[in-house]
Design an enzyme around this catalytic site. Sequence first.
Site, PDB file in Angstrom:
ATOM      1  N   GLY A   1      -4.590  -0.795  -4.286  1.00 13.76           N
ATOM      2  CA  GLY A   1      -4.760  -2.070  -3.585  1.00 13.76           C
ATOM      3  C   GLY A   1      -6.078  -2.751  -3.887  1.00 13.76           C
TER       4      GLY A   1
ATOM      5  CE  LYS B   1     -10.223  -3.642 -24.390  1.00 15.53           C
ATOM      6  NZ  LYS B   1     -11.600  -4.141 -24.531  1.00 15.53           N
ATOM      7  CG  PHE B   2     -10.441  -5.915 -17.174  1.00 17.75           C
ATOM      8  CD1 PHE B   2      -9.903  -5.563 -15.944  1.00 17.75           C
ATOM      9  CD2 PHE B   2     -10.496  -7.254 -17.520  1.00 17.75           C
ATOM     10  CE1 PHE B   2      -9.423  -6.535 -15.070  1.00 17.75           C
ATOM     11  CE2 PHE B   2     -10.017  -8.235 -16.641  1.00 17.75           C
ATOM     12  CZ  PHE B   2      -9.483  -7.866 -15.418  1.00 17.75           C
ATOM     13  CB  ILE B   3      -5.093  -4.999 -19.211  1.00 10.32           C
ATOM     14  CG1 ILE B   3      -5.036  -3.497 -19.535  1.00 10.32           C
ATOM     15  CG2 ILE B   3      -3.993  -5.763 -19.933  1.00 10.32           C
ATOM     16  CD1 ILE B   3      -5.191  -3.132 -20.988  1.00 10.32           C
TER      17      ILE B   3
ATOM     18  CG  ASN C   1       3.572   1.931  -4.946  1.00  7.36           C
ATOM     19  OD1 ASN C   1       2.400   2.226  -4.764  1.00  7.36           O
ATOM     20  ND2 ASN C   1       3.926   0.812  -5.519  1.00  7.36           N
TER      21      ASN C   1
ATOM     22  NE  ARG D   1       4.714   1.263  -0.222  1.00  8.98           N
ATOM     23  CZ  ARG D   1       3.694   1.152  -1.056  1.00  8.98           C
ATOM     24  NH1 ARG D   1       2.930   2.203  -1.306  1.00  8.98           N
ATOM     25  NH2 ARG D   1       3.427   0.015  -1.660  1.00  8.98           N
TER      26      ARG D   1
ATOM     27  CB  VAL E   1       7.111  -5.105   1.197  1.00  7.04           C
ATOM     28  CG1 VAL E   1       7.461  -6.505   1.716  1.00  7.04           C
ATOM     29  CG2 VAL E   1       6.076  -4.439   2.088  1.00  7.04           C
TER      30      VAL E   1
HETATM   31  C1  MV4 Z   1      -6.267  -3.114 -13.844  1.00  8.17           C
HETATM   32  C2  MV4 Z   1      -6.347  -4.455 -14.270  1.00  8.17           C
HETATM   33  C3  MV4 Z   1      -6.700  -4.701 -15.580  1.00  8.17           C
HETATM   34  N1  MV4 Z   1      -6.969  -3.659 -16.410  1.00  8.17           N
HETATM   35  N2  MV4 Z   1      -6.537  -2.130 -14.708  1.00  8.17           N
HETATM   36  C4  MV4 Z   1      -5.348  -4.052  -9.227  1.00  8.17           C
HETATM   37  C5  MV4 Z   1      -4.870  -3.125  -8.164  1.00  8.17           C
HETATM   38  C6  MV4 Z   1      -4.888  -1.763  -8.731  1.00  8.17           C
HETATM   39  N3  MV4 Z   1      -3.707  -1.067  -8.407  1.00  8.17           N
HETATM   40  C7  MV4 Z   1      -5.024  -1.960 -10.200  1.00  8.17           C
HETATM   41  N4  MV4 Z   1      -5.340  -3.331 -10.443  1.00  8.17           N
HETATM   42  C8  MV4 Z   1      -5.650  -3.766 -11.683  1.00  8.17           C
HETATM   43  N5  MV4 Z   1      -5.907  -2.805 -12.594  1.00  8.17           N
HETATM   44  C9  MV4 Z   1      -6.895  -2.409 -15.958  1.00  8.17           C
HETATM   45  N6  MV4 Z   1      -7.176  -1.414 -16.780  1.00  8.17           N
HETATM   46  C10 MV4 Z   1      -6.041  -5.467 -13.358  1.00  8.17           C
HETATM   47  C11 MV4 Z   1      -5.716  -5.137 -12.061  1.00  8.17           C
HETATM   48  C12 MV4 Z   1      -5.457  -6.247 -11.183  1.00  8.17           C
HETATM   49  C13 MV4 Z   1      -4.178  -6.503 -10.695  1.00  8.17           C
HETATM   50  C14 MV4 Z   1      -3.112  -5.674 -10.969  1.00  8.17           C
HETATM   51  C15 MV4 Z   1      -1.876  -5.926 -10.474  1.00  8.17           C
HETATM   52  C16 MV4 Z   1      -1.678  -7.030  -9.672  1.00  8.17           C
HETATM   53  C17 MV4 Z   1      -2.708  -7.865  -9.358  1.00  8.17           C
HETATM   54  C18 MV4 Z   1      -3.969  -7.615  -9.863  1.00  8.17           C
HETATM   55  C19 MV4 Z   1      -5.014  -8.486  -9.559  1.00  8.17           C
HETATM   56  C20 MV4 Z   1      -6.258  -8.209 -10.044  1.00  8.17           C
HETATM   57  C21 MV4 Z   1      -6.479  -7.096 -10.849  1.00  8.17           C
END
Ligand code: MV4
Length: 444
Positions: free
Chosen positions: A164, A201-203, A290, A292, A295
């Site tokens: 979250g 790595k940030f996607i 998840n 569970r 929603v």
């Molecule tokens: C990420 C990402 C980009 N790159 N991981 C947000 C909640 C958590 N469960 C993981 N999240 C993310 N992980 C990497 N490597 C971007 C997010 C993210 C996101 C993911 C799903 C739905 C909405 C989001 C909003 C901001 C960031």
Amino acid sequence: MFKKILIANRGEIALRVIRTCREMGIKSVAVYSKADTESLHVRFADEAVCIGPPPSALSYLNIPSLIAAAEITNADAIHPGYGFLSENAKFAETCGLNGIKFIGPTPDMINRMGDKSVAKETVKTAGVPTVPGSDGLLPDVKTGIKLAETIGYPVIIKASAGGGGRGMRIIKSPDEFEAAWESARKEAGAAFGNDDIYLEKFIVEPRHIEIQIIADQYGNVGHLSERDCSVQRRHQKLIEECPSPFMTEDLRTRMGEAAINVAKSVDYEGVGTVEFLVDKDRNFYFMEMNTRIQVEHPVTEEVINYDLIREQIKVAAGIAISGRNYIPKKHAIECRINAEDPKNNFMPSPGLITDLHKPGGHGVRVDTHIYAGYRIPPNYDSMIAKLIVSANTREEAITRMERCLEEFVIDGVKTTIPLQLAIMRNPDFRAGNFTTKFMETFEF
Ligand code: MV4
């Protein structure tokens, strides 16, 4: 089959479970806090037990109260719904120790998916694609900076106990690393009592696409295709749909297979959802599982014509499933209606519902516990209804959703209906052109 199920939840999901119980000839027990005495789930269940005062910690999260309620009513199973104790291994274990079937996976399965870093390593071993990053936990800042240098910025650090979005930091350059590390650790420690961190790595601008799976106690696992949940605000989903407008037949086959492998990697039992990030080139990466019912499960139900709660109860009772996969032949969209003011920073808007008119007609489903004269208590989540529409195509579904949002009247409180209408009318949304960043730039 179970004779009596206690529903350890409230609101629309409690009602949702009670309805399927009735159709299956299973008696239902509602539990409620002092704030929920006038709630519909209390009236629709065969029996109801008050389990404590309004704060969740003293009622819906109070394990001894819930077990006692199950004992005095002779319930042989507990359905946890979503939120509250639905992914609490201790609760699942306590149910078992008291001879009550927890409708969901075993404590061990919950634990193995609950720790995000452990879950990632587990699925990686099973051959499921994961985002490049640390092998397990990150021991210190120095190791983090070195690793980030090899995989390239931007990187993201995440709390292993998280989910979250809490305890998560995006890092764009090495000079930001130490401060991000310190604050993520502090936030994770305070929120989860565990400050373990891992790195990825940030996607950039991914889509959030999840696969619904179901597994029985004999190793049969099948998937029910995907839900696109990219339209979110601050990690709260606003809209979910099936199929994803970004999906292709080939991608669904590969993501479905990956999701099944995730489930098999922990010998999963029950319904579950495997969340993936999907980048612009349609590479997909495991994010979390998840354990569970979610929603947004009705979106899948409407498209596949499949009662997920009924099947969840059946596999919990030891009935086998075919293990086949399902592909969407229709389109469904869900709008979450929250009692919040979208014009005022989504400020919660509890209070008395003075008038209510629910939309109806062909392809329309409203899952809600509200009624005219109902007072929304200030103690819980602000979601008060789910509006789900289905149609043959995405275009028809959007048109139908627009019509239903226009029909929907909820007087007395502020709701997110006007925002949902604006999204339905947005050209990028209509074109299926959106990622998880969509709401960041949405003007309302
Ligand atoms: C990420 C990402 C980009 N790159 N991981 C947000 C909640 C958590 N469960 C993981 N999240 C993310 N992980 C990497 N490597 C971007 C997010 C993210 C996101 C993911 C799903 C739905 C909405 C989001 C909003 C901001 C960031």
